[in-house]
Design a protein around this motif. Structure first.
Motif, PDB file in Angstrom:
ATOM      1  N   GLY A   4      32.325  69.130  41.372  1.00 40.63           N
ATOM      2  CA  GLY A   4      33.362  68.648  40.463  1.00 40.63           C
ATOM      3  C   GLY A   4      33.577  69.568  39.280  1.00 40.63           C
ATOM      4  O   GLY A   4      34.577  70.293  39.188  1.00 40.63           O
ATOM      5  N   ILE A   5      32.623  69.552  38.355  1.00 38.93           N
ATOM      6  CA  ILE A   5      32.747  70.365  37.141  1.00 38.93           C
ATOM      7  C   ILE A   5      32.752  71.852  37.488  1.00 38.93           C
ATOM      8  O   ILE A   5      33.541  72.628  36.940  1.00 38.93           O
ATOM      9  CB  ILE A   5      31.614  70.045  36.147  1.00 38.93           C
ATOM     10  N   GLY A   6      31.871  72.243  38.402  1.00 33.34           N
ATOM     11  CA  GLY A   6      31.795  73.655  38.796  1.00 33.34           C
ATOM     12  C   GLY A   6      33.107  74.157  39.345  1.00 33.34           C
ATOM     13  O   GLY A   6      33.585  75.238  38.981  1.00 33.34           O
ATOM     14  N   SER A   7      33.702  73.396  40.222  1.00 33.06           N
ATOM     15  CA  SER A   7      34.988  73.777  40.808  1.00 33.06           C
ATOM     16  C   SER A   7      36.067  73.892  39.733  1.00 33.06           C
ATOM     17  O   SER A   7      36.875  74.823  39.740  1.00 33.06           O
ATOM     18  CB  SER A   7      35.392  72.755  41.871  1.00 33.06           C
ATOM     19  N   ALA A  12      39.489  77.163  36.196  1.00 32.81           N
ATOM     20  CA  ALA A  12      39.924  77.504  34.839  1.00 32.81           C
ATOM     21  C   ALA A  12      39.656  78.976  34.537  1.00 32.81           C
ATOM     22  O   ALA A  12      40.497  79.657  33.922  1.00 32.81           O
ATOM     23  CB  ALA A  12      39.211  76.614  33.822  1.00 32.81           C
ATOM     24  N   LEU A  13      38.535  79.496  34.998  1.00 32.80           N
ATOM     25  CA  LEU A  13      38.208  80.895  34.780  1.00 32.80           C
ATOM     26  C   LEU A  13      39.185  81.809  35.526  1.00 32.80           C
ATOM     27  O   LEU A  13      39.668  82.796  34.977  1.00 32.80           O
ATOM     28  CB  LEU A  13      36.765  81.165  35.223  1.00 32.80           C
ATOM     29  N   ALA A  14      39.502  81.449  36.762  1.00 35.24           N
ATOM     30  CA  ALA A  14      40.460  82.242  37.542  1.00 35.24           C
ATOM     31  C   ALA A  14      41.842  82.234  36.888  1.00 35.24           C
ATOM     32  O   ALA A  14      42.504  83.279  36.805  1.00 35.24           O
ATOM     33  CB  ALA A  14      40.539  81.708  38.973  1.00 35.24           C
ATOM     34  N   LEU A  29      34.326  80.402  29.122  1.00 38.99           N
ATOM     35  CA  LEU A  29      34.332  79.749  30.428  1.00 38.99           C
ATOM     36  C   LEU A  29      33.212  80.286  31.320  1.00 38.99           C
ATOM     37  O   LEU A  29      32.563  79.509  32.030  1.00 38.99           O
ATOM     38  CB  LEU A  29      35.687  79.940  31.110  1.00 38.99           C
ATOM     39  N   SER A  30      32.956  81.568  31.260  1.00 34.55           N
ATOM     40  CA  SER A  30      31.883  82.167  32.058  1.00 34.55           C
ATOM     41  C   SER A  30      30.527  81.623  31.637  1.00 34.55           C
ATOM     42  O   SER A  30      29.684  81.309  32.481  1.00 34.55           O
ATOM     43  CB  SER A  30      31.883  83.690  31.921  1.00 34.55           C
ATOM     44  N   ARG A  31      30.298  81.483  30.318  1.00 36.95           N
ATOM     45  CA  ARG A  31      29.029  80.933  29.830  1.00 36.95           C
ATOM     46  C   ARG A  31      28.879  79.477  30.242  1.00 36.95           C
ATOM     47  O   ARG A  31      27.779  79.039  30.611  1.00 36.95           O
ATOM     48  CB  ARG A  31      28.930  81.081  28.314  1.00 36.95           C
ATOM     49  N   ALA A  32      29.967  78.720  30.175  1.00 33.18           N
ATOM     50  CA  ALA A  32      29.905  77.313  30.582  1.00 33.18           C
ATOM     51  C   ALA A  32      29.565  77.200  32.067  1.00 33.18           C
ATOM     52  O   ALA A  32      28.760  76.350  32.465  1.00 33.18           O
ATOM     53  CB  ALA A  32      31.235  76.613  30.287  1.00 33.18           C
TER      54      ALA A  32
END
Length: 167
Positions: A4-7, A12-14, A29-32
């Motif tokens: 869920g969150i990972g996807s 969002a990063l993409a 976003l990368s750190r999160a």
């Protein structure tokens, strides 16, 4: 969490990269995403293997260290399985290491970090000594210690593991 969150974070990063968003947005976003991976890692059965647990963290943080120009020396010795190292305690261990490495990145001005563990005793009780050390300019000044909550949080986590934290 992962699906869920990972996807959502990956999406969002993409999108941020595709839309040429500021580097600060992409790094946040990368750190999160990296933090989520560390949390998910703590849920994996580690069977008391501290070395494997922190090796995975080292792998996860390698990019941040490399980007900061900090070399990483791996100084682990084999340790017997720790019966108390379940998912909840694994997360405490990972958060202590993560905060210590983050402090090096933010405050130390270091070019090298050492991550290690070995079997040890304290007050004649068998256990393990685990550490993060660096070649930076010394300890965090008292103003920084009082302003932040990182060291206090690490000490509280170590205490909950019946451990001790030295800075």
């Amino acid at each position: 969490m992962h699906d869920g969150i990972g996807s959502n974070l990956i999406t969002a990063l993409a999108v941020a990269r595709q839309q040429n968003q500021p580097d600060t947005t992409i790094k946040t976003l990368s750190r999160a995403l990296a933090d989520l991976k560390i949390t998910v890692d703590s849920l994996e059965p580690v069977e008391g293997d501290l070395v494997a647990l922190i090796a995975n963290l080292r792998h996860r943080m390698a990019g941040d260290l490399r980007d900061a120009g900090i070399g990483c020396k791996w100084e682990v010795q084999p340790c017997d399985p720790l019966p108390w190292l379940d998912a909840a305690n694994a997360l405490h261990v990972l958060r202590i290491f993560q905060e210590a490495i983050g402090n090096v990145l933010a405050h130390a001005g270091a070019t090298e970090i050492r991550i290690g563990c070995r079997e040890d005793q304290r007050e004649r009780i068998a256990g393990v000594a685990a550490y993060v050390a660096d070649n930076g300019h010394g300890s965090i000044d008292m103003a920084s210690r009082q302003a932040g909550k990182g060291i206090a949080s690490m000490k509280a986590r170590a205490s909950s593991l019946h451990g001790h934290l030295d800075c």
